[in-house]
Write a protein that holds these residues in place. Structure first.
Motif, PDB file in Angstrom:
ATOM      1  N   GLY A 152       7.645  -7.949  14.399  1.00 61.69           N
ATOM      2  CA  GLY A 152       8.171  -9.059  13.621  1.00 61.69           C
ATOM      3  C   GLY A 152       7.140  -9.824  12.821  1.00 61.69           C
ATOM      4  N   SER A 153       5.871  -9.428  12.910  1.00 65.96           N
ATOM      5  CA  SER A 153       4.826 -10.144  12.176  1.00 65.96           C
ATOM      6  C   SER A 153       4.873  -9.798  10.694  1.00 65.96           C
ATOM      7  CB  SER A 153       3.440  -9.823  12.763  1.00 65.96           C
ATOM      8  OG  SER A 153       3.197  -8.430  12.740  1.00 65.96           O
ATOM      9  N   ILE A 154       4.249 -10.628   9.894  1.00 66.07           N
ATOM     10  CA  ILE A 154       4.312 -10.531   8.443  1.00 66.07           C
ATOM     11  C   ILE A 154       3.699  -9.216   7.949  1.00 66.07           C
ATOM     12  CG2 ILE A 154       2.139 -11.779   8.148  1.00 66.07           C
ATOM     13  CD1 ILE A 154       3.291 -13.023   5.626  1.00 66.07           C
ATOM     14  N   MET A 155       4.368  -8.607   6.987  1.00 68.56           N
ATOM     15  CA  MET A 155       3.890  -7.358   6.398  1.00 68.56           C
ATOM     16  C   MET A 155       2.592  -7.595   5.628  1.00 68.56           C
ATOM     17  SD  MET A 155       4.114  -4.147   5.714  1.00 68.56           S
ATOM     18  CE  MET A 155       5.693  -3.829   6.512  1.00 68.56           C
ATOM     19  N   THR A 156       1.685  -6.649   5.721  1.00 68.77           N
ATOM     20  CA  THR A 156       0.449  -6.668   4.932  1.00 68.77           C
ATOM     21  C   THR A 156       0.446  -5.476   3.992  1.00 68.77           C
ATOM     22  OG1 THR A 156      -0.816  -7.749   6.696  1.00 68.77           O
ATOM     23  CG2 THR A 156      -2.067  -6.591   4.990  1.00 68.77           C
ATOM     24  N   ILE A 157       0.194  -5.735   2.724  1.00 70.52           N
ATOM     25  CA  ILE A 157       0.002  -4.675   1.737  1.00 70.52           C
ATOM     26  C   ILE A 157      -1.461  -4.724   1.305  1.00 70.52           C
ATOM     27  CG2 ILE A 157       0.612  -3.801  -0.556  1.00 70.52           C
ATOM     28  CD1 ILE A 157       2.871  -3.442   1.381  1.00 70.52           C
ATOM     29  N   ALA A 158      -2.199  -3.666   1.587  1.00 68.30           N
ATOM     30  CA  ALA A 158      -3.636  -3.653   1.315  1.00 68.30           C
ATOM     31  C   ALA A 158      -4.033  -2.364   0.603  1.00 68.30           C
ATOM     32  CB  ALA A 158      -4.425  -3.787   2.621  1.00 68.30           C
ATOM     33  N   ASP A 159      -5.078  -2.453  -0.190  1.00 65.39           N
ATOM     34  CA  ASP A 159      -5.602  -1.263  -0.862  1.00 65.39           C
ATOM     35  C   ASP A 159      -6.525  -0.506   0.076  1.00 65.39           C
ATOM     36  OD1 ASP A 159      -7.460  -3.346  -0.915  1.00 65.39           O
ATOM     37  OD2 ASP A 159      -8.504  -2.552  -2.655  1.00 65.39           O
ATOM     38  N   ALA A 160      -6.717   0.775  -0.224  1.00 64.49           N
ATOM     39  CA  ALA A 160      -7.594   1.634   0.578  1.00 64.49           C
ATOM     40  C   ALA A 160      -7.946   2.853  -0.252  1.00 64.49           C
ATOM     41  CB  ALA A 160      -6.894   2.057   1.870  1.00 64.49           C
ATOM     42  N   PRO A 161      -9.059   3.518   0.060  1.00 65.60           N
ATOM     43  CA  PRO A 161      -9.374   4.774  -0.632  1.00 65.60           C
ATOM     44  C   PRO A 161      -8.232   5.773  -0.460  1.00 65.60           C
ATOM     45  CG  PRO A 161     -11.270   4.013   0.635  1.00 65.60           C
ATOM     46  CD  PRO A 161     -10.117   3.142   1.029  1.00 65.60           C
ATOM     47  N   TRP A 162      -8.020   6.605  -1.470  1.00 61.18           N
ATOM     48  CA  TRP A 162      -6.967   7.610  -1.420  1.00 61.18           C
ATOM     49  C   TRP A 162      -7.145   8.486  -0.178  1.00 61.18           C
ATOM     50  CZ3 TRP A 162      -2.945   7.795  -4.759  1.00 61.18           C
ATOM     51  CH2 TRP A 162      -2.096   8.905  -4.672  1.00 61.18           C
ATOM     52  N   PRO A 163      -6.056   8.777   0.551  1.00 65.75           N
ATOM     53  CA  PRO A 163      -4.651   8.630   0.172  1.00 65.75           C
ATOM     54  C   PRO A 163      -4.032   7.274   0.476  1.00 65.75           C
ATOM     55  CG  PRO A 163      -4.799   9.837   2.225  1.00 65.75           C
ATOM     56  CD  PRO A 163      -6.206   9.578   1.792  1.00 65.75           C
ATOM     57  N   GLY A 164      -4.847   6.228   0.628  1.00 63.39           N
ATOM     58  CA  GLY A 164      -4.322   4.879   0.769  1.00 63.39           C
ATOM     59  C   GLY A 164      -3.821   4.359  -0.571  1.00 63.39           C
TER      60      GLY A 164
ATOM     61  N   GLN B 199       9.564 -12.828  -5.896  1.00 64.58           N
ATOM     62  CA  GLN B 199      11.020 -12.912  -5.982  1.00 64.58           C
ATOM     63  C   GLN B 199      11.713 -12.106  -4.880  1.00 64.58           C
ATOM     64  OE1 GLN B 199      13.103 -14.786  -7.946  1.00 64.58           O
ATOM     65  NE2 GLN B 199      11.237 -15.839  -8.575  1.00 64.58           N
ATOM     66  N   ALA B 200      10.951 -11.686  -3.890  1.00 62.88           N
ATOM     67  CA  ALA B 200      11.519 -10.937  -2.772  1.00 62.88           C
ATOM     68  C   ALA B 200      12.078 -11.891  -1.721  1.00 62.88           C
ATOM     69  CB  ALA B 200      10.456 -10.034  -2.155  1.00 62.88           C
ATOM     70  N   LYS B 201      12.815 -11.334  -0.767  1.00 65.63           N
ATOM     71  CA  LYS B 201      13.257 -12.081   0.406  1.00 65.63           C
ATOM     72  C   LYS B 201      12.254 -11.795   1.516  1.00 65.63           C
ATOM     73  CE  LYS B 201      17.178 -12.698   3.564  1.00 65.63           C
ATOM     74  NZ  LYS B 201      18.552 -12.230   3.907  1.00 65.63           N
ATOM     75  N   GLY B 202      11.596 -12.826   1.989  1.00 65.03           N
ATOM     76  CA  GLY B 202      10.569 -12.636   2.999  1.00 65.03           C
ATOM     77  C   GLY B 202       9.179 -12.951   2.474  1.00 65.03           C
ATOM     78  N   SER B 203       8.190 -12.701   3.304  1.00 62.75           N
ATOM     79  CA  SER B 203       6.804 -13.015   2.958  1.00 62.75           C
ATOM     80  C   SER B 203       5.920 -11.794   3.165  1.00 62.75           C
ATOM     81  CB  SER B 203       6.290 -14.175   3.822  1.00 62.75           C
ATOM     82  OG  SER B 203       7.094 -15.324   3.644  1.00 62.75           O
ATOM     83  N   VAL B 204       4.777 -11.810   2.499  1.00 64.47           N
ATOM     84  CA  VAL B 204       3.849 -10.688   2.607  1.00 64.47           C
ATOM     85  C   VAL B 204       2.430 -11.193   2.396  1.00 64.47           C
ATOM     86  CG1 VAL B 204       3.977 -10.082   0.148  1.00 64.47           C
ATOM     87  CG2 VAL B 204       3.383  -8.315   1.816  1.00 64.47           C
ATOM     88  N   LEU B 205       1.483 -10.554   3.067  1.00 68.83           N
ATOM     89  CA  LEU B 205       0.068 -10.821   2.839  1.00 68.83           C
ATOM     90  C   LEU B 205      -0.487  -9.713   1.959  1.00 68.83           C
ATOM     91  CD1 LEU B 205      -2.570 -12.405   3.471  1.00 68.83           C
ATOM     92  CD2 LEU B 205      -2.902 -10.843   5.400  1.00 68.83           C
ATOM     93  N   ILE B 206      -0.980 -10.070   0.794  1.00 69.41           N
ATOM     94  CA  ILE B 206      -1.614  -9.112  -0.105  1.00 69.41           C
ATOM     95  C   ILE B 206      -3.123  -9.174   0.138  1.00 69.41           C
ATOM     96  CG2 ILE B 206      -2.013  -8.445  -2.499  1.00 69.41           C
ATOM     97  CD1 ILE B 206       0.879  -8.106  -1.709  1.00 69.41           C
ATOM     98  N   HIS B 207      -3.703  -8.037   0.520  1.00 68.22           N
ATOM     99  CA  HIS B 207      -5.136  -7.988   0.851  1.00 68.22           C
ATOM    100  C   HIS B 207      -5.836  -7.044  -0.114  1.00 68.22           C
ATOM    101  CE1 HIS B 207      -8.390  -7.620   4.246  1.00 68.22           C
ATOM    102  NE2 HIS B 207      -8.876  -8.039   3.092  1.00 68.22           N
ATOM    103  N   GLN B 208      -6.558  -7.636  -1.062  1.00 70.76           N
ATOM    104  CA  GLN B 208      -7.321  -6.876  -2.047  1.00 70.76           C
ATOM    105  C   GLN B 208      -8.751  -6.757  -1.525  1.00 70.76           C
ATOM    106  OE1 GLN B 208      -8.825  -4.842  -4.317  1.00 70.76           O
ATOM    107  NE2 GLN B 208      -7.261  -5.430  -5.792  1.00 70.76           N
ATOM    108  N   LYS B 209      -9.074  -5.605  -0.935  1.00 71.11           N
ATOM    109  CA  LYS B 209     -10.360  -5.443  -0.264  1.00 71.11           C
ATOM    110  C   LYS B 209     -11.508  -5.145  -1.218  1.00 71.11           C
ATOM    111  CE  LYS B 209      -8.001  -3.524   3.795  1.00 71.11           C
ATOM    112  NZ  LYS B 209      -7.804  -2.301   4.617  1.00 71.11           N
ATOM    113  N   MET B 210     -11.205  -4.470  -2.310  1.00 68.71           N
ATOM    114  CA  MET B 210     -12.275  -3.901  -3.121  1.00 68.71           C
ATOM    115  C   MET B 210     -12.924  -4.903  -4.074  1.00 68.71           C
ATOM    116  SD  MET B 210     -12.186  -0.334  -5.277  1.00 68.71           S
ATOM    117  CE  MET B 210     -11.742   0.528  -3.790  1.00 68.71           C
TER     118      MET B 210
END
Length: 434
Positions: A303-315, A330-341
């Protein structure tokens, strides 16, 4: 200076075909310097960065023939190495980061290469160490002129070597591969980038006579050959543009078909959009995005918040995180966007906040987005495009917003997206270049 004027809040519909891949084009065009025979490349996108690279090779002495709007032939028979020392070369090359990949082929074929500090997007530190350490491993002598910020490389003959890259840099891997294919002996590259565009480069080089194994993995083995021949090569469709169109359809609640996507080369991109609640269907090599009045972001199993993060391919490719961030507003819900690079790529979020988005910029690499579930549309406003990918993210936001938006500095968008205003007009977008 041109701007886009966009009347938002209108649904789009129809079919759109992605352009040829920008990042692949930059690598492939530089590879034509490895042979004195003709190389024909098709599906080349008509965008600023690619056109500037073609112009640079033309001034370098490459014979270039434009066979149709998206097909060129290149013949690097008589290269003017003296041009590399001139002011014109420094001005042209420094404005285009991708042109650094001329160094590998020139070093391999002529034993010397020069380059000024490259430009490109201002998205944070973009080190070049991987390129030059790799060249030194192959036996090149490296010199850096700090006063002029100018790099030079020379060699009496490259020798194959073992190397472990300190980062899986796509352009760094490409540059080293371009040098190693003509080096004497065997080169082994661990932690190599393995993006589809790098795979395409390796496949093209093999068709020219190179000996490369491990294509598609992070371990490349290259047996150097004395020379390469010409070939014909077709670029993949641009996965970043495909992702941008998926996000655009979701954000505007539109029904769109994206044609000829080379779906099998998209990796986890479709699945990442599905985590955001975006519905899409594969139809052969096309992607159909149905109209959605809302889309809900998944959570993790606990149930924890989704994380969308970049990674080397195939990430997930970092070039799409700006798009994921904007559709999350504009989505329903929340997300953590993690830009690592890159540590400056999220700084455009203040513009989205001005439009009414709920975003917490946690630090230079992370932003939490609380979705509005399309209950409160973004507001039209005046925006400035800071780089290619953020520029398209802002364009997507403006298309969904209530009212009229103006996007300035659109030359950044033109660097990577071919006639985007004209193509979107055909889908029903209210966008004009002013």
């Amino acid at each position: 200076m041109h701007s886009f004027e966009i009347e938002g809040g209108h649904k789009l519909s129809g079919e759109i075909t992605p352009q040829g891949a920008k990042n692949e084009a930059l690598q492939i065009i530089c590879a034509t310097l490895l042979t004195n025979q003709e190389v024909e490349i098709s599906n080349i996108p008509d965008i600023v960065d690619v056109n500037n690279l073609i112009d640079l090779l033309d001034h370098l002495g490459v014979q270039i023939v434009k066979k149709n709007s998206h097909t060129y032939s290149f013949k690097a028979e008589n290269i003017d190495l003296g041009y590399l020392q001139g002011k014109e070369f420094r001005n042209k090359a420094s404005s285009l980061r991708g042109s650094i990949m001329i160094m590998g082929p020139l070093l391999a074929r002529y034993g010397k290469a020069y380059f000024p500090k490259p430009g490109g997007d201002k998205i944070g530190r973009r080190r070049l160490d991987t390129h030059f350490v790799g060249f030194e491993k192959l036996g090149a002598r490296f010199h850096y002129n700090a006063n002029e910020i100018f790099y030079s490389l020379e060699t009496d003959g490259l020798k194959g070597s073992y190397m472990l890259l300190d980062e899986a840099s796509v352009t760094g891997t490409a540059n080293i591969v371009l040098a190693a294919v003509l080096a004497e002996g065997k080169t082994t590259i661990y932690n190599a980038a393995c993006e589809p565009y790098l795979q395409q480069l390796c496949k093209m080089l093999v068709s020219m006579g190179a000996e490369i194994s491990g294509i598609g993995s992070n371990l490349l083995s290259i047996q150097g050959v004395p020379g390469l021949s010409g070939c014909k090569h077709r670029l993949l469709p641009d996965m970043i543009e495909i992702g941008s169109f998926i996000g655009m359809a979701a954000m505007t609640g539109s029904e769109i078909t994206i044609k000829d996507t080379a779906y099998d080369q998209l990796g986890i991109i479709p699945e990442a959009f599905k985590k955001m609640g975006v519905k899409l269907q594969r139809r052969g090599d096309d992607i159909f995005i149905p109209q959605q009045d809302e889309y809900e972001i998944e959570t993790f199993i606990d149930g924890s918040i989704m994380t969308i993060a970049d990674a080397p391919w195939p990430g997930l490719t970092p070039d799409l995180l700006s798009v994921f961030l904007v559709i999350a507003t504009q989505a329903k819900g929340s997300v953590l966007i993690h830009q690592k690079m890159f540590e400056s790529r999220l700084f455009f979020v203040d513009k989205l906040i001005d439009m009414g988005a709920r975003i917490i910029l946690c630090d230079p690499h992370r932003a939490t987005v609380i979705g509005l579930n399309k209950e409160t549309p973004l507001r039209g406003t005046t925006l400035t495009s800071p780089d290619i990918r953020a520029g398209v993210a802002l364009l997507i936001a403006a298309l969904s917003a209530k009212g009229t938006s103006t996007i300035q500095n659109i030359n950044q968008i033109d660097r990577g997206y071919q006639g985007i205003d004209v193509r979107l007009q055909k889908l029903g977008a209210r966008i004009k270049r002013v």
